[in-house]
Design a protein around this motif. Structure first.
Motif, PDB file in Angstrom:
ATOM      1  N   GLN A 101     -38.679  74.208 -20.716  1.00 64.17           N
ATOM      2  CA  GLN A 101     -37.812  73.085 -21.223  1.00 64.17           C
ATOM      3  C   GLN A 101     -37.393  73.163 -22.808  1.00 64.17           C
ATOM      4  N   TYR A 157     -34.923  76.012 -22.986  1.00 65.16           N
ATOM      5  CA  TYR A 157     -33.548  75.604 -22.636  1.00 65.16           C
ATOM      6  C   TYR A 157     -32.896  74.901 -23.758  1.00 65.16           C
ATOM      7  N   ALA A 214     -36.129  74.154 -14.985  1.00 69.68           N
ATOM      8  CA  ALA A 214     -35.714  73.959 -16.339  1.00 69.68           C
ATOM      9  C   ALA A 214     -34.141  73.770 -16.419  1.00 69.68           C
TER      10      ALA A 214
END
Length: 254
Positions: free
Chosen positions: A120, A123, A180
């Motif tokens: 996460q 990203y 993600a």
């Protein structure tokens, strides 16, 4: 099992083989590690990936929680004539703003993270169209080879170690990235032999999670003596030829 690679910093620097040149060539052909790219390397250790990409002209920032490893990385960078901006921190809480980088790499470290949080964060800090690349360079325990025998010895001294029996293929990474939000997932892998003298193999094993990163210094010394005896008794070739597998899993943010 508590693991602290900072305790292995000297052996880590001297004996852990970096990714081979063929890896960087394959990565570049896929748009990873190009001159001028803004790159972040997480779990950088002594800077193996970061330095390799910097030598090819990328603008690299790197991060690791172990300050002793970063000290070794800076020293190696000075010898190599490159400049990398190092930060002490974790992949799960990156100290960088949103959409700050073109590429995020993680070499030989993804399995140590809280993978969902790390994906996460990756990203978040990647720009639109940016690439996430997870890389491994793993030794291969084959029937009767020195890697298999070494792993068995590690387990005798550290039964809590979970690194034995690897294949160099890490299928869970695909799900980590897909969940993600990354898309266009692909991978490549290839095998390459690495030569280690008996002394260097002992240093490489001391620098592993199952030995100096988790055992006491006294226990490490006992293990190292037993490994030296095993090599002298059962594996006479010097240098040893250690099979390795390179893997890169990569995807894009859209």
């Amino acid at each position: 099992m508590k693991v602290d690679f900072g305790k292995t910093a000297q052996d880590y620097r001297q004996h852990r083989a970096g990714f081979p040149e063929a890896f960087f060539a394959r990565a570049a052909a896929l748009g990873v590690g190009l001159a001028g790219q803004q790159m972040l390397d997480v779990g950088t250790g002594t800077g193996t990936l970061a330095r390799g990409f910097a030598l090819r002209g990328a603008q690299v920032t790197a991060l690791d929680p172990a300050a002793p490893l970063l000290e070794q990385a800076r020293s190696l960078d000075e010898q190599a004539g490159v400049q990398i901006a190092y930060h002490e921190g974790t992949a799960e809480a990156l100290p960088f703003g949103d959409e700050s980088f073109d590429v995020l790499s993680a070499g030989q470290c993804w399995h140590w993270f809280d993978r969902a949080k790390a994906a996460q964060e990756a990203y978040r800090v990647l720009r639109r169209g940016g690439v996430m690349a997870i890389a491994h360079f793993d030794w291969l325990p084959l029937s009767g080879n020195v890697v298999e025998a070494t792993e068995q010895l590690i387990l005798q001294h550290n039964p809590g170690w979970q690194g034995a029996g690897g294949t160099g293929i890490h299928a869970t990474h695909f799900a980590d990235l897909a969940q993600a939000g990354f898309v266009g997932l692909e991978s490549f892998s290839f095998d390459v032999p690495v030569s280690y003298s008996h002394e260097a193999w002992r240093g490489r094993i001391r620098a592993s999670a199952g030995v100096a990163a988790s055992l006491s210094p006294a226990a490490v010394a006992v293990f190292d003596q037993e490994l030296a005896a095993l090599l002298a008794r059962d594996f006479h070739d010097d240098p040893l030829c250690i099979p390795h597998r390179v893997l890169m899993v990569y995807a894009r943010k859209y």
